[in-house]
Scaffold this motif. Structure first.
Motif, mmCIF file in Angstrom:
data_model
loop_
_atom_site.group_PDB
_atom_site.id
_atom_site.type_symbol
_atom_site.label_atom_id
_atom_site.label_comp_id
_atom_site.label_asym_id
_atom_site.label_seq_id
_atom_site.Cartn_x
_atom_site.Cartn_y
_atom_site.Cartn_z
ATOM 1 N N MET A 1 0.864 -1.159 0.000
ATOM 2 C CA MET A 1 0.000 0.000 0.000
ATOM 3 C C MET A 1 0.908 1.218 0.000
ATOM 4 O O MET A 1 1.811 1.321 0.821
ATOM 5 C CB MET A 1 -0.889 -0.072 1.247
ATOM 6 C CG MET A 1 -1.826 1.022 1.419
ATOM 7 S SD MET A 1 -3.060 0.828 2.773
ATOM 8 C CE MET A 1 -2.845 -0.744 3.492
ATOM 9 N N GLU A 2 0.679 2.129 -0.927
ATOM 10 C CA GLU A 2 1.560 3.287 -1.045
ATOM 11 C C GLU A 2 0.747 4.578 -1.104
ATOM 12 O O GLU A 2 -0.256 4.674 -1.798
ATOM 13 C CB GLU A 2 2.428 3.155 -2.300
ATOM 14 C CG GLU A 2 3.531 4.165 -2.364
ATOM 15 C CD GLU A 2 4.455 3.901 -3.553
ATOM 16 O OE1 GLU A 2 5.084 4.869 -3.998
ATOM 17 O OE2 GLU A 2 4.527 2.756 -4.038
ATOM 18 N N PHE A 3 1.225 5.550 -0.333
ATOM 19 C CA PHE A 3 0.619 6.881 -0.301
ATOM 20 C C PHE A 3 1.707 7.909 -0.580
ATOM 21 O O PHE A 3 2.889 7.661 -0.322
ATOM 22 C CB PHE A 3 0.017 7.177 1.080
ATOM 23 C CG PHE A 3 -1.142 6.288 1.435
ATOM 24 C CD1 PHE A 3 -2.437 6.634 1.099
ATOM 25 C CD2 PHE A 3 -0.930 5.095 2.112
ATOM 26 C CE1 PHE A 3 -3.502 5.818 1.426
ATOM 27 C CE2 PHE A 3 -1.983 4.264 2.444
ATOM 28 C CZ PHE A 3 -3.269 4.625 2.098
ATOM 29 N N LYS A 4 1.308 9.064 -1.078
ATOM 30 C CA LYS A 4 2.221 10.181 -1.292
ATOM 31 C C LYS A 4 1.688 11.372 -0.510
ATOM 32 O O LYS A 4 0.486 11.640 -0.540
ATOM 33 C CB LYS A 4 2.296 10.519 -2.778
ATOM 34 C CG LYS A 4 3.281 11.626 -3.107
ATOM 35 C CD LYS A 4 3.201 12.040 -4.561
ATOM 36 C CE LYS A 4 3.957 11.032 -5.398
ATOM 37 N NZ LYS A 4 4.026 11.457 -6.811
ATOM 38 N N VAL A 13 -1.572 6.061 -3.906
ATOM 39 C CA VAL A 13 -0.787 5.902 -5.124
ATOM 40 C C VAL A 13 -1.141 4.620 -5.860
ATOM 41 O O VAL A 13 -1.182 4.584 -7.078
ATOM 42 C CB VAL A 13 0.733 5.925 -4.801
ATOM 43 C CG1 VAL A 13 1.569 5.611 -6.015
ATOM 44 C CG2 VAL A 13 1.116 7.273 -4.204
ATOM 45 N N ASP A 14 -1.420 3.553 -5.115
ATOM 46 C CA ASP A 14 -1.699 2.276 -5.769
ATOM 47 C C ASP A 14 -3.121 1.796 -5.455
ATOM 48 O O ASP A 14 -3.839 2.404 -4.654
ATOM 49 C CB ASP A 14 -0.661 1.217 -5.384
ATOM 50 C CG ASP A 14 -0.599 0.967 -3.885
ATOM 51 O OD1 ASP A 14 -1.544 1.324 -3.156
ATOM 52 O OD2 ASP A 14 0.407 0.394 -3.438
ATOM 53 N N GLU A 16 -4.173 -0.849 -3.864
ATOM 54 C CA GLU A 16 -4.373 -1.298 -2.485
ATOM 55 C C GLU A 16 -4.671 -0.110 -1.568
ATOM 56 O O GLU A 16 -5.564 -0.163 -0.733
ATOM 57 C CB GLU A 16 -3.139 -2.053 -1.990
ATOM 58 C CG GLU A 16 -3.317 -2.655 -0.617
ATOM 59 C CD GLU A 16 -2.074 -3.394 -0.120
ATOM 60 O OE1 GLU A 16 -2.183 -4.026 0.945
ATOM 61 O OE2 GLU A 16 -1.021 -3.339 -0.778
ATOM 62 N N ALA A 17 -3.949 0.982 -1.764
ATOM 63 C CA ALA A 17 -4.166 2.177 -0.954
ATOM 64 C C ALA A 17 -5.537 2.786 -1.248
ATOM 65 O O ALA A 17 -6.258 3.204 -0.338
ATOM 66 C CB ALA A 17 -3.069 3.206 -1.215
#
Length: 134
Positions: A1-4, A13-14, A16-17
């Motif tokens: 899971m990726e956040f910016k 970002v993705d 899953e997130a």
């Protein structure tokens, strides 16, 4: 899971997130909290004891009694208290000079687990996941 982080706002970002945020009951707003470096949480305490019980059972299932792992002359079956006393606690004492699991920080719990797990898997080919909940 990726956040910016952009201007103090987290952007997914993705997939899953994005999926995680869409499951939020607060219109996609999720409150983040930094875990304090203090003592381990009660959930981690439960997980430590569950892990130790699972590890003791894995040794028994593999036919590795305490004699095979620790004392070569006496056949002694593993129990959760013996696994904690002879496996977990000695590692935490060496790594952090702490005798009680209640004195460990969340980070220290993870480091003890990784050290013990690596040793057990390399020496005895046994791997037990650290429980994420009861």
């Amino acid at each position: 899971m990726e956040f910016k982080a952009i201007n103090g706002t987290l952007i997914a970002v993705d997939n899953e997130a994005r999926s995680f945020l869409s499951g939020s009951t607060n219109l996609g707003i999720v409150k983040l909290q930094k875990v304090p470096e203090g003592k381990r949480t009660s959930q981690q305490n439960s997980a430590i004891h569950r892990y130790i019980a699972l590890l003791a059972q894995a040794f028994c299932d593999a036919g590795l009694d305490m004699r095979a792992v620790l004392k070569p002359s006496v056949e002694i079956p593993w129990t959760p208290p013996s696994a904690k006393k002879h496996l977990w606690v000695p590692i935490q004492e060496i790594m952090f000079d702490k005798t009680k699991t209640s004195d460990l920080s969340p980070k220290e719990v993870n480091e003890v687990y990784l050290t013990l797990s690596r040793h057990i898997s390399e020496k005895h080919n046994i791997y037990v996941d650290f429980p994420s909940s009861r």
